[in-house]
Design a protein around this motif. Structure first.
Motif, PDB file in Angstrom:
ATOM      1  N   UNK A   1       0.807  -1.205   0.025  1.00  0.00           N
ATOM      2  CA  UNK A   1      -0.026   0.074  -0.010  1.00  0.00           C
ATOM      3  C   UNK A   1       0.988   1.257  -0.063  1.00  0.00           C
ATOM      4  N   UNK A   2       1.663   1.424  -0.934  1.00  0.00           N
ATOM      5  CA  UNK A   2       2.378   2.688  -1.142  1.00  0.00           C
ATOM      6  C   UNK A   2       1.453   3.790  -1.579  1.00  0.00           C
ATOM      7  N   UNK A   3       1.780   5.112  -0.972  1.00  0.00           N
ATOM      8  CA  UNK A   3       1.055   6.145  -1.014  1.00  0.00           C
ATOM      9  C   UNK A   3       0.719   6.616  -2.394  1.00  0.00           C
ATOM     10  N   UNK A   4      -0.316   6.883  -2.807  1.00  0.00           N
ATOM     11  CA  UNK A   4      -0.448   7.393  -4.261  1.00  0.00           C
ATOM     12  C   UNK A   4       0.169   8.482  -5.002  1.00  0.00           C
ATOM     13  N   UNK A   5       0.522   9.458  -3.894  1.00  0.00           N
ATOM     14  CA  UNK A   5       1.235  10.701  -4.164  1.00  0.00           C
ATOM     15  C   UNK A   5       2.620  10.522  -4.286  1.00  0.00           C
ATOM     16  N   UNK A   6       3.407   9.318  -4.128  1.00  0.00           N
ATOM     17  CA  UNK A   6       4.845   9.312  -4.242  1.00  0.00           C
ATOM     18  C   UNK A   6       5.302   9.931  -5.283  1.00  0.00           C
ATOM     19  N   UNK A   7       6.557  10.745  -4.989  1.00  0.00           N
ATOM     20  CA  UNK A   7       7.242  11.403  -6.020  1.00  0.00           C
ATOM     21  C   UNK A   7       8.516  10.880  -6.075  1.00  0.00           C
ATOM     22  N   UNK A   8       9.169  10.385  -4.834  1.00  0.00           N
ATOM     23  CA  UNK A   8      10.494   9.694  -4.840  1.00  0.00           C
ATOM     24  C   UNK A   8      10.215   8.711  -3.897  1.00  0.00           C
ATOM     25  N   UNK A   9      10.890   7.384  -4.623  1.00  0.00           N
ATOM     26  CA  UNK A   9      11.172   6.146  -3.718  1.00  0.00           C
ATOM     27  C   UNK A   9      12.356   5.584  -3.670  1.00  0.00           C
TER      28      UNK A   9
END
Length: 347
Positions: free
Chosen positions: A212-220
């Motif tokens: 369940x990675x957050x939908x608004x991630x920009x950098x991972x």
């Protein structure tokens, strides 16, 4: 007034997209100007003798690098509290009882343990936005963190697990640094972080990508773990994601479903220092690809371009394939059409 003006405009500085440099470091380092202790204070109590409270910026209190072992008294007017680079071992409930207006709390590079941070110490800090606890001796995330937090840095500790309760209700959080801990499991703890744009959990002991990675991630950032596979379509719903770093893991071809990284919007993909034998299929919009130090045996042009013409070609600028089992003689002649924007292909 001058420093207050500087502080205001610093908030307009852009956050670095592909590096972890903190644009606010010059502020909390206090380099470049001298400060005078405001021992009598302007309002809300005296400034402790061991700290500096600049008359030109009376809502800030600088106690960094003073060899402190206990928390100083914090006047009620203080919004920006700098306690980094000391030897503080505990944060009792009384330590911040008057400092309910805190916006920034910097306590990195101390000797804090989870047990020595009172469970009620953060309850009244309803406006706290930045909390820096990196380089301490924490074994878990402290209890009752303010839901107002936007930037939480808790890397370089000894945290082994993050539960959903640890981050519950923190839907304002945009930056989370958890790298260089001992994490083995994150469960579904990230699901509640609906505003998160930067997640760094590199340098841990994870064997799988968190759920369940957050939908608004920009950098991972997931490098330097023990991940050997990724879920099918795990990037499919992350439409704003631009930077993915998974170098120094145990990834194999079998562990990467087809077209996993063929997603529009991705700017940088780092899969270096893994166990890949083939070049995975990537989007033509990708700009930087790092595959060095794998076991790749063939330069497959179809991984970059399914077909080529005047308007259809890869946007790659950087391609690193050095440290594999191919050489420059293995690059097809047609690569000059497909990879026409790449300044150099390192093999």
């Amino acid at each position: 007034m001058f420093l207050a003006t500087i502080f205001f405009f610093s908030a307009l500085l852009p956050f670095s997209l592909s590096h972890r440099r903190d644009p606010f470091a010059w502020l909390y380092g206090r380099q470049g100007y001298a400060v005078a202790s405001l021992q009598e204070g302007t309002s809300g109590g005296q400034c402790p003798e061991e700290c500096d409270c600049p008359p030109t910026f009376p809502v800030a209190m600088y106690c960094d690098g003073r060899g402190l072992t206990v928390m100083p008294n914090v006047p009620a007017r203080i919004k920006y509290l700098y306690l980094q680079n000391n030897a503080i071992t505990s944060v009792p409930e009384s330590a911040l009882v008057n400092a309910t207006s805190l916006v920034w709390l910097m306590m990195h590079y101390n000797q804090l343990t989870t047990e020595a941070i009172d469970k009620k110490v953060f309850l009244k800090l309803e406006g706290l936005e930045r909390l820096y606890l990196q380089h301490n001796n924490l074994t878990s995330i402290p209890s009752n963190l303010p839901r107002s937090l936007r930037d939480l840095r808790i890397h370089h500790n000894k945290i082994e697990k993050v539960s959903p309760a640890d981050l519950e209700g923190m839907d304002n959080l945009t930056i989370l640094y958890l790298h260089d801990n001992a994490l083995t499991d994150m469960s579904t703890s990230l699901k509640a972080l609906t505003s998160l744009t930067l997640l760094d959990i590199s340098g841990n002991k994870l064997t799988k990508v968190p759920e369940a990675l957050p939908d608004h991630l920009h950098q991972l950032y997931l490098e330097s773990n023990s991940i050997d596979s990724v879920p099918a379509d795990f990037l499919g719903g992350l439409t704003q994601l631009q930077y993915v770093r998974m170098g120094h893991n145990q990834l194999t071809d079998k562990g990467i479903p087809p077209n996993t990284f063929n997603v529009t919007g991705l700017v940088e993909l780092d899969l270096s220092f893994n166990k890949l034998e083939r070049i995975p299929i990537v989007s033509t919009t990708l700009q930087h690809l790092y595959l060095q130090a794998n076991q790749i045996k063939e330069f497959t042009l179809g991984s970059f371009c399914s077909f080529m013409d005047v308007t259809n070609f890869s946007k790659l600028l950087t391609v690193r394939l050095d440290g594999n089992e191919i050489g420059r003689q293995d690059i097809p002649s047609e690569s000059s059409l497909c990879l026409r924007m790449a300044s150099d292909i390192e093999v």
